[in-house]
Scaffold this motif. Structure first.
Motif, mmCIF file in Angstrom:
data_model
loop_
_atom_site.group_PDB
_atom_site.id
_atom_site.type_symbol
_atom_site.label_atom_id
_atom_site.label_comp_id
_atom_site.label_asym_id
_atom_site.label_seq_id
_atom_site.Cartn_x
_atom_site.Cartn_y
_atom_site.Cartn_z
ATOM 1 N N LEU A 27 0.840 -1.202 0.000
ATOM 2 C CA LEU A 27 0.000 0.000 0.000
ATOM 3 C C LEU A 27 0.873 1.249 0.000
ATOM 4 C CD1 LEU A 27 -2.749 -0.943 2.642
ATOM 5 C CD2 LEU A 27 -3.063 -0.787 0.166
ATOM 6 N N THR A 31 -2.475 6.531 1.822
ATOM 7 C CA THR A 31 -3.698 5.793 1.474
ATOM 8 C C THR A 31 -4.670 5.788 2.650
ATOM 9 O OG1 THR A 31 -2.512 4.337 -0.049
ATOM 10 C CG2 THR A 31 -4.641 3.558 0.786
ATOM 11 N N LEU A 33 -7.165 4.037 4.784
ATOM 12 C CA LEU A 33 -7.476 2.618 4.932
ATOM 13 C C LEU A 33 -8.984 2.371 4.836
ATOM 14 C CD1 LEU A 33 -5.029 1.561 7.791
ATOM 15 C CD2 LEU A 33 -4.817 1.113 5.342
ATOM 16 N N THR A 34 -9.316 1.270 4.192
ATOM 17 C CA THR A 34 -10.690 0.776 4.122
ATOM 18 C C THR A 34 -10.698 -0.625 4.698
ATOM 19 O OG1 THR A 34 -10.370 -0.210 1.941
ATOM 20 C CG2 THR A 34 -11.102 2.101 2.008
ATOM 21 N N GLU A 36 -11.234 -3.277 3.101
ATOM 22 C CA GLU A 36 -10.534 -4.148 2.148
ATOM 23 C C GLU A 36 -9.017 -4.006 2.268
ATOM 24 O OE1 GLU A 36 -13.071 -2.200 1.455
ATOM 25 O OE2 GLU A 36 -14.633 -3.615 0.841
ATOM 26 N N SER A 37 -8.523 -2.761 2.460
ATOM 27 C CA SER A 37 -7.071 -2.585 2.558
ATOM 28 C C SER A 37 -6.534 -3.119 3.885
ATOM 29 C CB SER A 37 -6.692 -1.118 2.373
ATOM 30 O OG SER A 37 -7.351 -0.288 3.298
ATOM 31 N N LYS A 40 -6.074 -6.629 3.331
ATOM 32 C CA LYS A 40 -4.885 -6.831 2.508
ATOM 33 C C LYS A 40 -3.620 -6.853 3.371
ATOM 34 C CE LYS A 40 -2.867 -5.128 -1.824
ATOM 35 N NZ LYS A 40 -2.960 -4.089 -2.886
ATOM 36 N N LEU A 41 -3.569 -5.981 4.371
ATOM 37 C CA LEU A 41 -2.437 -5.975 5.300
ATOM 38 C C LEU A 41 -2.338 -7.312 6.033
ATOM 39 C CD1 LEU A 41 -2.849 -2.410 6.868
ATOM 40 C CD2 LEU A 41 -1.108 -3.121 5.210
#
Length: 345
Positions: A27, A31, A33-34, A36-37, A40-41
């Protein structure tokens, strides 16, 4: 500020670029964060990130306020349907104006209310099953019709037909309708007559043949195994197909005298399986596709005893989401031994 990934929230801004242990870029700095992100982390096994700024973007207060506004209207509608039900019992008909006066303002409010799951949870009550169920089926039929691309007036007709689909149960004896145990074959045949009674009551009350057809046909099935006439596919009115889905979903997710309610997502999974033969696949899959995003952010109780919230649906298995608990992320698509036991606001 350095935060563990379990502590970050949607709206937090990354202070630096994020790379995983293998040097793969994940990322970019700045950014927001949402959900979804954040997932992703987790998928990249990143434990800590540096946060530049925290901004709460949740719409929960607005949603809560909107639901609170609707709740009195739903309560009034449920009590009013009881009067309509009793009028049908005593006279064999009802005043259509009472139905329209009741439903039109509610359907107008529903147009702006996107969180259908919260509406269902608000309507989840242990008393007055028949009246609550009719309200739920009317609401869901309205939404499904909209999701299928029907115009607002036609979606209202679908919702109205769904609301009245079980009016014929007013003619079924209470000792059968509310029997806590399994029905005998003879009692089941009497229950099935509610479709015919409903058709007659509606035809005596309104000029609209469509609404009466939905009451008659909402237990018909695509493969011809339904009742009362064993109709198949094109023989069933499209609005009856919609009401059939709403009827089963509401019934399976509600407490009844003879059956405890089932968890909301697992019932969607069951409907998905039934869409290959029993229910119209287009309407069923439109229902599932629009319902699934509503579960993001909902609190859950897992069969492991853990409490958490749904943070992401799994693209490979919509019915096994990712749940954030107090201590971890539980990917139910991988932890098949754990199920969601309850969903609540």
């Amino acid at each position: 500020m350095r935060k563990h990934v379990m502590e970050v929230n949607p709206g937090d801004l990354l202070e630096s670029d994020i790379f995983n242990d293998n040097g793969v870029f994940v990322l970019r700095k700045g950014t927001p964060l949402t959900s979804e992100s954040i997932v992703k982390l987790v998928q990249h096994n990143i434990d800590y990130v540096d946060i530049e700024h925290v901004e709460d973007i949740t719409e929960e207060p607005h949603q809560t306020s909107s639901l609170q506004k609707l709740e009195p209207q739903f309560n009034e509608a449920i009590h009013a349907f009881e009067s309509i039900f009793l009028e049908a019992l005593t006279t064999g008909k009802f005043d259509e104006r009472d139905v329209d006066d009741l439903l039109q303002p509610i359907m107008h409010e529903l147009t702006d209310q996107k969180d259908v799951v919260s509406l269902l949870l608000m309507l989840d009550r242990k008393d007055n099953y028949t009246y609550n169920h009719s309200m739920q089926v009317g609401m869901l039929s309205y939404y499904i019709a909209l999701w299928l691309g029907y115009s607002q007036p036609n979606a209202y007709k679908a919702g109205k037909a769904g609301f009245l689909h079980d009016i014929g149960k007013s003619k079924i004896p209470d000792e059968i309708l509310n029997k806590p145990g399994k029905l005998t074959p003879e009692e089941y045949e009497i229950i099935k007559l509610h479709t015919l009674h409903g058709y007659e009551i509606i035809r005596n009350s309104v000029q609209d043949e469509l609404t009466a057809q939905v009451a008659l046909q909402h237990h018909e099935r695509e493969d011809g195994t339904g009742y009362p006439n064993g109709l198949r596919d094109e023989q069933i009115h499209p609005f009856a197909k919609i009401t059939a889905i709403a009827d089963v979903y509401s019934a399976m997710t509600s407490n009844r005298v003879y059956q405890n309610k089932k968890e909301l997502i697992s019932v969607l999974h069951e409907l998905y399986r039934l869409s290959f033969g029993k229910f119209n696949p287009e309407a069923t899959q439109a229902f599932i596709r629009h319902m699934i995003p509503n579960f993001i952010g909902k609190k859950v109780r897992l069969s492991s005893g853990e409490l958490g919230s749904i943070v992401m649906t799994n693209p490979a298995d919509f019915f096994r989401p990712l749940v954030k608990t107090e201590t971890r992320f539980a990917d139910l698509s991988r932890e098949s031994h754990i199920d969601i036991q309850e969903i609540f606001i």
